[in-house]
Each structure stands twice: as C-alpha cells, then as structure tokens.
Design a protein around this motif. Structure first.
Motif, PDB file in Angstrom:
ATOM      1  N   ARG A  16       8.634  -0.424  -1.900  1.00  0.00           N
ATOM      2  CA  ARG A  16       7.274  -0.520  -2.415  1.00  0.00           C
ATOM      3  C   ARG A  16       6.304   0.223  -1.515  1.00  0.00           C
ATOM      4  O   ARG A  16       6.591   0.514  -0.355  1.00  0.00           O
ATOM      5  CB  ARG A  16       6.831  -1.970  -2.565  1.00  0.00           C
ATOM      6  CG  ARG A  16       6.656  -2.717  -1.256  1.00  0.00           C
ATOM      7  CD  ARG A  16       7.737  -3.699  -1.013  1.00  0.00           C
ATOM      8  NE  ARG A  16       7.628  -4.932  -1.755  1.00  0.00           N
ATOM      9  CZ  ARG A  16       8.655  -5.787  -1.896  1.00  0.00           C
ATOM     10  NH1 ARG A  16       9.833  -5.496  -1.369  1.00  0.00           N
ATOM     11  NH2 ARG A  16       8.513  -6.908  -2.567  1.00  0.00           N
ATOM     12  N   ARG A  18       2.146   0.375  -0.154  1.00  0.00           N
ATOM     13  CA  ARG A  18       0.881  -0.341  -0.025  1.00  0.00           C
ATOM     14  C   ARG A  18      -0.230   0.499  -0.647  1.00  0.00           C
ATOM     15  O   ARG A  18      -0.099   1.712  -0.806  1.00  0.00           O
ATOM     16  CB  ARG A  18       0.582  -0.617   1.445  1.00  0.00           C
ATOM     17  CG  ARG A  18       1.587  -1.558   2.093  1.00  0.00           C
ATOM     18  CD  ARG A  18       1.496  -2.944   1.520  1.00  0.00           C
ATOM     19  NE  ARG A  18       2.559  -3.823   2.014  1.00  0.00           N
ATOM     20  CZ  ARG A  18       2.720  -5.081   1.620  1.00  0.00           C
ATOM     21  NH1 ARG A  18       1.879  -5.588   0.716  1.00  0.00           N
ATOM     22  NH2 ARG A  18       3.693  -5.811   2.083  1.00  0.00           N
ATOM     23  N   ARG A  19      -1.310  -0.140  -0.960  1.00  0.00           N
ATOM     24  CA  ARG A  19      -2.400   0.548  -1.662  1.00  0.00           C
ATOM     25  C   ARG A  19      -2.956   1.730  -0.864  1.00  0.00           C
ATOM     26  O   ARG A  19      -3.365   2.732  -1.442  1.00  0.00           O
ATOM     27  CB  ARG A  19      -3.535  -0.438  -1.959  1.00  0.00           C
ATOM     28  CG  ARG A  19      -3.113  -1.622  -2.801  1.00  0.00           C
ATOM     29  CD  ARG A  19      -4.246  -2.583  -3.032  1.00  0.00           C
ATOM     30  NE  ARG A  19      -5.259  -2.006  -3.897  1.00  0.00           N
ATOM     31  CZ  ARG A  19      -5.915  -2.697  -4.839  1.00  0.00           C
ATOM     32  NH1 ARG A  19      -5.646  -3.958  -5.024  1.00  0.00           N
ATOM     33  NH2 ARG A  19      -6.813  -2.110  -5.572  1.00  0.00           N
ATOM     34  N   ASP A  20      -2.943   1.616   0.462  1.00  0.00           N
ATOM     35  CA  ASP A  20      -3.543   2.664   1.289  1.00  0.00           C
ATOM     36  C   ASP A  20      -2.521   3.688   1.795  1.00  0.00           C
ATOM     37  O   ASP A  20      -2.848   4.509   2.649  1.00  0.00           O
ATOM     38  CB  ASP A  20      -4.281   2.055   2.477  1.00  0.00           C
ATOM     39  CG  ASP A  20      -3.358   1.229   3.369  1.00  0.00           C
ATOM     40  OD1 ASP A  20      -2.190   0.995   2.971  1.00  0.00           O
ATOM     41  OD2 ASP A  20      -3.798   0.815   4.468  1.00  0.00           O
ATOM     42  N   ASP A  42      -0.376  -5.286  -3.374  1.00  0.00           N
ATOM     43  CA  ASP A  42      -1.500  -5.669  -2.521  1.00  0.00           C
ATOM     44  C   ASP A  42      -0.981  -6.505  -1.349  1.00  0.00           C
ATOM     45  O   ASP A  42       0.226  -6.624  -1.142  1.00  0.00           O
ATOM     46  CB  ASP A  42      -2.575  -6.404  -3.327  1.00  0.00           C
ATOM     47  CG  ASP A  42      -2.073  -7.716  -3.929  1.00  0.00           C
ATOM     48  OD1 ASP A  42      -1.020  -8.233  -3.493  1.00  0.00           O
ATOM     49  OD2 ASP A  42      -2.742  -8.230  -4.853  1.00  0.00           O
ATOM     50  N   ASP A  43      -1.887  -7.120  -0.611  1.00  0.00           N
ATOM     51  CA  ASP A  43      -1.503  -7.870   0.587  1.00  0.00           C
ATOM     52  C   ASP A  43      -0.691  -9.118   0.270  1.00  0.00           C
ATOM     53  O   ASP A  43      -0.021  -9.666   1.146  1.00  0.00           O
ATOM     54  CB  ASP A  43      -2.755  -8.261   1.383  1.00  0.00           C
ATOM     55  CG  ASP A  43      -3.456  -7.051   1.979  1.00  0.00           C
ATOM     56  OD1 ASP A  43      -2.786  -6.009   2.148  1.00  0.00           O
ATOM     57  OD2 ASP A  43      -4.671  -7.142   2.247  1.00  0.00           O
ATOM     58  N   ASP A  45       1.670  -9.126  -2.049  1.00  0.00           N
ATOM     59  CA  ASP A  45       2.879  -8.595  -2.681  1.00  0.00           C
ATOM     60  C   ASP A  45       2.808  -8.687  -4.203  1.00  0.00           C
ATOM     61  O   ASP A  45       3.827  -8.807  -4.882  1.00  0.00           O
ATOM     62  CB  ASP A  45       4.139  -9.311  -2.170  1.00  0.00           C
ATOM     63  CG  ASP A  45       5.351  -8.374  -2.139  1.00  0.00           C
ATOM     64  OD1 ASP A  45       5.163  -7.152  -1.992  1.00  0.00           O
ATOM     65  OD2 ASP A  45       6.491  -8.871  -2.276  1.00  0.00           O
ATOM     66  N   GLU A  89      -3.344   3.910  -4.184  1.00  0.00           N
ATOM     67  CA  GLU A  89      -4.208   3.250  -5.163  1.00  0.00           C
ATOM     68  C   GLU A  89      -4.992   4.246  -6.007  1.00  0.00           C
ATOM     69  O   GLU A  89      -5.445   3.911  -7.106  1.00  0.00           O
ATOM     70  CB  GLU A  89      -5.158   2.289  -4.457  1.00  0.00           C
ATOM     71  CG  GLU A  89      -6.113   2.940  -3.480  1.00  0.00           C
ATOM     72  CD  GLU A  89      -6.951   1.908  -2.746  1.00  0.00           C
ATOM     73  OE1 GLU A  89      -6.890   0.718  -3.117  1.00  0.00           O
ATOM     74  OE2 GLU A  89      -7.674   2.283  -1.805  1.00  0.00           O
TER      75      GLU A  89
END
Length: 223
Positions: A16, A18-20, A42-43, A45, A89
């Motif tokens: 996966r 992360r958004r950033d 997101d944070d 999961d 994102e």
C-alpha cells in the motif's frame, strides 16, 4: 453449495501507499513488488483511493512529444490535475471502491464490471484494509477440477437441493462445461436445475438434455 468468498481468493499481503508518498516512490513501489496498482490508505489504514500505472502514465502523456508526431492530448480539468500531481493523494483514483471479505465472486465481479475497475481493496467492518482482490483472483474459480464440479452438482444440486436420484439425471463435466442428461417428473424443474448448476463455482456453461413426464407449465383456465 459452497460459493468461494472474496476472503478465500484475495491477496492478504497487500502493498500500500500513504497519501503523501511521492511520485517516484510510487513507481519504485510498483516496480519492486511487480504490481500494477496499490491502494492508498490514510493513517487508520482505511483505503481512500487506488493509484495505478494508468494514473502515473498521465504525467508522461501530458508532455509534448519530442518527435512532434503526436499532439498534446486535450485533458479534462480532473485529468490535468492528476497529470500535474506529485503525491499519491493527487494521483490516485478516488474514492476507493471496496469489497467485503464475505462477498461471493458474483458480487465482486459485478462491482468491477459496473465501475470498470480491475481490482478492489477488501475491508473489514471498520473499513480497515484486509487485502485486495483482482480480476485474476476471481477467475481462479474456473481452475476447479471437473470432478469437483461434477460431485458438487450431483450431491448438492441434484440430490440435496432438488431431491433427485442420481439415476434420474446424470452429470458430465469437461473443462467446466456441464452436460445434464436424464428425465424428471415435472417440466418446471428443468430451468431450476439449470440455473442452480450455472451458479456452481467453476461452471463455464450448461447444456441440458433433460426430459419430463408431466408438463406442469400448463395452467387450467380461470372460470
């Protein structure tokens, strides 16, 4: 009958993003793990989108062709935003269309077909990522052995569900193609048997050559 669930078919060890996560790291993530897309979480999961090779290629497609042979494509505003994005994102397709682990193949396949997607993140009751299921995962049911399909139809469909003796209707299966031969009491039973056989995991087609002794499709005229 036991229908295979998404939980039985999905990939559990999910890569996966992360958004950033930056563009280059996403490319590296896909390449190193030999996958064509990853869910973005997101944070907590929770899947918030999916970023794929197609999403990333918009950046290249938006550039001028050095040879001058092809014009720069005209993009919609949302496509332009993706092409100019630099983080997961901004690049991802969102929102994430998700499946539940208890779904059967038909439910997952219909969602993929309706929304023209190739994979679905799988989430639990709290929307946390559990796995991912792809078109290829769903197609694995068609690798079932012919004898397993034949036994399920004979025992679960004909004997247990329809209450038929195996001498009344015989089952042959070759490469997932089911052939039914025999005779039943009522004509109305035939489409029911065929429909149930088609719902068995791994069945490609059903050809029935089943006769009947009583035509119960005829109705007495109402007086």
């Amino acid at each position: 009958m036991h229908h295979r669930t998404v939980a039985e078919l999905m990939t559990r060890d999910v890569v996966r993003a992360r958004r950033d996560m930056p563009f280059k790291e996403i490319v590296r993530l896909l390449t190193e793990n030999d996958v064509t897309a990853v869910p973005v979480v997101d944070d907590r999961d929770h899947p918030v989108g999916v970023v794929s090779e197609a999403d990333l290629l918009r950046k290249s497609a938006d550039q001028a062709d050095p040879s001058g042979r092809t014009p720069v494509p005209r993009l919609e505003a949302w496509e332009r935003a993706k092409a100019e994005g630099s983080r997961a994102e901004e690049l991802m397709s969102a929102p994430a269309l998700c499946a539940r682990p208890e779904w059967n193949v038909v439910e997952a396949a219909r969602l993929m077909e309706t929304h023209h997607v190739k994979r679905l993140p799988v989430v639990d009751e709290a929307d946390r990522l559990l796995g991912i299921v792809s078109r290829g995962d769903l197609l694995r049911i068609f690798l079932r052995r012919d004898d397993a399909i034949r036994d399920e139809i004979a025992e679960d469909v004909l004997r247990r569900t329809m209450g038929l003796d195996t001498s009344e209707v015989t089952v042959e299966v070759h490469e997932g193609h089911v052939g039914l031969r025999g005779s039943v009491e009522f004509r109305s039973l035939i489409p029911v048997i065929e429909r149930l056989c088609r719902s068995v995991d791994g069945v490609v087609s059903v050809a029935e050559h089943v006769g009947y002794r009583t035509d119960d499709s005829r109705r007495s005229p109402t007086i």
